[in-house]
Design a protein around this motif. Sequence first.
Motif, mmCIF file in Angstrom:
data_model
loop_
_atom_site.group_PDB
_atom_site.id
_atom_site.type_symbol
_atom_site.label_atom_id
_atom_site.label_comp_id
_atom_site.label_asym_id
_atom_site.label_seq_id
_atom_site.Cartn_x
_atom_site.Cartn_y
_atom_site.Cartn_z
ATOM 1 N N VAL A 111 13.669 -19.322 -11.892
ATOM 2 C CA VAL A 111 13.815 -19.162 -13.340
ATOM 3 C C VAL A 111 12.659 -18.338 -13.900
ATOM 4 N N LEU A 112 11.447 -18.597 -13.430
ATOM 5 C CA LEU A 112 10.283 -17.849 -13.918
ATOM 6 C C LEU A 112 10.316 -16.404 -13.440
ATOM 7 N N VAL A 113 10.911 -16.166 -12.253
ATOM 8 C CA VAL A 113 11.029 -14.803 -11.745
ATOM 9 C C VAL A 113 11.863 -13.951 -12.693
ATOM 10 N N LYS A 114 12.848 -14.568 -13.356
ATOM 11 C CA LYS A 114 13.679 -13.829 -14.307
ATOM 12 C C LYS A 114 12.832 -13.198 -15.399
ATOM 13 N N SER A 115 11.748 -13.872 -15.781
ATOM 14 C CA SER A 115 10.873 -13.350 -16.821
ATOM 15 C C SER A 115 9.908 -12.301 -16.283
ATOM 16 N N LEU A 116 9.598 -12.383 -14.990
ATOM 17 C CA LEU A 116 8.614 -11.486 -14.399
ATOM 18 C C LEU A 116 9.227 -10.232 -13.787
ATOM 19 N N SER A 117 10.513 -10.296 -13.443
ATOM 20 C CA SER A 117 11.154 -9.174 -12.748
ATOM 21 C C SER A 117 11.266 -7.928 -13.614
ATOM 22 N N ALA A 118 11.086 -8.071 -14.919
ATOM 23 C CA ALA A 118 11.170 -6.917 -15.800
ATOM 24 C C ALA A 118 9.986 -5.975 -15.608
ATOM 25 N N GLU A 119 8.832 -6.499 -15.181
ATOM 26 C CA GLU A 119 7.652 -5.655 -15.023
ATOM 27 C C GLU A 119 7.161 -5.544 -13.584
ATOM 28 N N LEU A 120 7.631 -6.411 -12.692
ATOM 29 C CA LEU A 120 7.189 -6.379 -11.297
ATOM 30 C C LEU A 120 8.378 -6.208 -10.359
ATOM 31 N N SER A 121 8.193 -5.386 -9.337
ATOM 32 C CA SER A 121 9.247 -5.181 -8.351
ATOM 33 C C SER A 121 9.354 -6.388 -7.441
ATOM 34 N N ALA A 122 10.442 -6.440 -6.678
ATOM 35 C CA ALA A 122 10.642 -7.553 -5.753
ATOM 36 C C ALA A 122 9.539 -7.592 -4.697
ATOM 37 N N LEU B 130 0.832 -1.204 0.000
ATOM 38 C CA LEU B 130 0.000 0.000 0.000
ATOM 39 C C LEU B 130 0.865 1.252 0.000
ATOM 40 N N ARG B 131 2.010 1.149 0.637
ATOM 41 C CA ARG B 131 2.911 2.303 0.700
ATOM 42 C C ARG B 131 3.532 2.594 -0.661
ATOM 43 N N VAL B 132 3.923 1.546 -1.379
ATOM 44 C CA VAL B 132 4.556 1.758 -2.695
ATOM 45 C C VAL B 132 3.519 2.008 -3.786
ATOM 46 N N GLY B 133 2.254 1.626 -3.517
ATOM 47 C CA GLY B 133 1.188 1.885 -4.485
ATOM 48 C C GLY B 133 0.703 0.633 -5.184
ATOM 49 N N LEU B 134 -0.626 0.514 -5.311
ATOM 50 C CA LEU B 134 -1.220 -0.656 -5.948
ATOM 51 C C LEU B 134 -0.897 -0.741 -7.437
ATOM 52 N N SER B 135 -0.504 0.391 -8.028
ATOM 53 C CA SER B 135 -0.157 0.377 -9.449
ATOM 54 C C SER B 135 1.050 -0.517 -9.721
ATOM 55 N N LYS B 136 1.865 -0.739 -8.683
ATOM 56 C CA LYS B 136 3.048 -1.583 -8.828
ATOM 57 C C LYS B 136 2.680 -3.061 -8.975
ATOM 58 N N MET B 137 1.389 -3.387 -8.728
ATOM 59 C CA MET B 137 0.949 -4.777 -8.779
ATOM 60 C C MET B 137 0.436 -5.180 -10.164
ATOM 61 N N LYS B 138 0.370 -4.254 -11.091
ATOM 62 C CA LYS B 138 -0.157 -4.557 -12.422
ATOM 63 C C LYS B 138 0.783 -5.505 -13.166
ATOM 64 N N THR B 139 0.197 -6.482 -13.838
ATOM 65 C CA THR B 139 0.987 -7.435 -14.614
ATOM 66 C C THR B 139 0.281 -7.777 -15.919
ATOM 67 N N ARG B 140 1.069 -8.004 -16.957
ATOM 68 C CA ARG B 140 0.511 -8.396 -18.251
ATOM 69 C C ARG B 140 0.548 -9.900 -18.456
ATOM 70 N N ARG B 141 1.160 -10.607 -17.497
ATOM 71 C CA ARG B 141 1.296 -12.064 -17.628
ATOM 72 C C ARG B 141 0.822 -12.776 -16.358
ATOM 73 N N PRO B 142 -0.487 -12.735 -16.086
ATOM 74 C CA PRO B 142 -1.012 -13.379 -14.882
ATOM 75 C C PRO B 142 -0.820 -14.890 -14.880
ATOM 76 N N GLY B 143 -0.879 -15.504 -16.082
ATOM 77 C CA GLY B 143 -0.697 -16.953 -16.153
ATOM 78 C C GLY B 143 0.691 -17.372 -15.713
ATOM 79 N N LEU B 144 1.707 -16.643 -16.159
ATOM 80 C CA LEU B 144 3.084 -16.940 -15.778
ATOM 81 C C LEU B 144 3.294 -16.686 -14.291
ATOM 82 N N LEU B 145 2.637 -15.651 -13.776
ATOM 83 C CA LEU B 145 2.731 -15.332 -12.351
ATOM 84 C C LEU B 145 2.121 -16.450 -11.510
#
Length: 327
Positions: free
Chosen positions: A194-205, A71-86
């Motif tokens: 390994v899958l995190v490597k693909s997701l880290s480009a659009e989502l923060s840690a 909530l502090r960093v903002g809900l916008s940081k939770m947006k993802t274009r690949r929910p299936g991979l997540l």
Amino acid sequence: MNDRTSQNDAGESSRPRLSGNAKGAIFMFLSGLGFTFYIVLSKELSREVHPVFLAFWRSFFACMISVPVILRVGLSKMKTRRPGLLLLRSMFGTLGFTLAIIAVSADFNLSFSQFNAISFSRSLFVTVLAALVLRETVGVHRWGAVGVGFIGVLIMVVPGIFMFWTPGTGEGFTFDLGTMTAIASAFFLAFAIVLVKSLSAELSAVALLTYANLLSSILLLPFAIYFWSDASMETWGWMLAMAGVGFVAQFCYISAVSVGDASFISPLDYLRLPMATVADLIMIGMLPSINVWIGAAIIIVSAAYITWRDRKKQAQVVTVLDKRPKT
């Protein structure tokens, strides 16, 4: 008054500041302590409640802890274009940490040091899966290091496997369920990495950590209901503490990697082995056998070599790009 303030500011500015690697080393040390306390609490709590029940509440409590952070960093940081991979990443991650809790539970005789030593094989699985799943190019040097590392795993799993000439060696061949569960945990966690490597480009840690705990809670809920355990108020308190320690340990690990050089920080993760050895000595009054030390040493050297080769390859790529003529 102003002179004193100026002197104080000057004194503070003249103090040496910690470098990124120094901060990273502190974070990694705290992460190792946190993970050690986490597995100790996990083993002790598994005497009172089912490990799967414990895994669910670990995720649920950690999710509640992460809510104020996201909530502090903002809900916008939770947006993802690949929910299936997540979701796929969360499934593998959930399997990995749940099997880890089961492996160190009171149902098996796996020591803390054995579990930690086996967990270091994650980097070996990551290399294999990166080649198979991400189609990364893995050279003969890294494949050789992976092969040597898995020999280290075999030495821990089957003591005496390379000493057939010793009378009675074959009688010691045992593939106990706790050890195999720990290996399976390392494999599934490697798949999640390994899958995190693909997701880290659009989502923060922080976003990845929040999603991991949220989806793990949802995935484990039916199993938690099936394996429901009656817990005392004291046990509930310790489960909350376990989730908190695990969350802090994960946060410290992420912080260590983010502020320090990976080639310097990554080997410090192996401090978990001596920490786990101390935990074994305190909790069960025993030290790991020689095969654990030999196998762990082989795995650590192999993993360190793989990390070094990765950094060297990345440095070569950066050098080539820097030498390209600018247009």
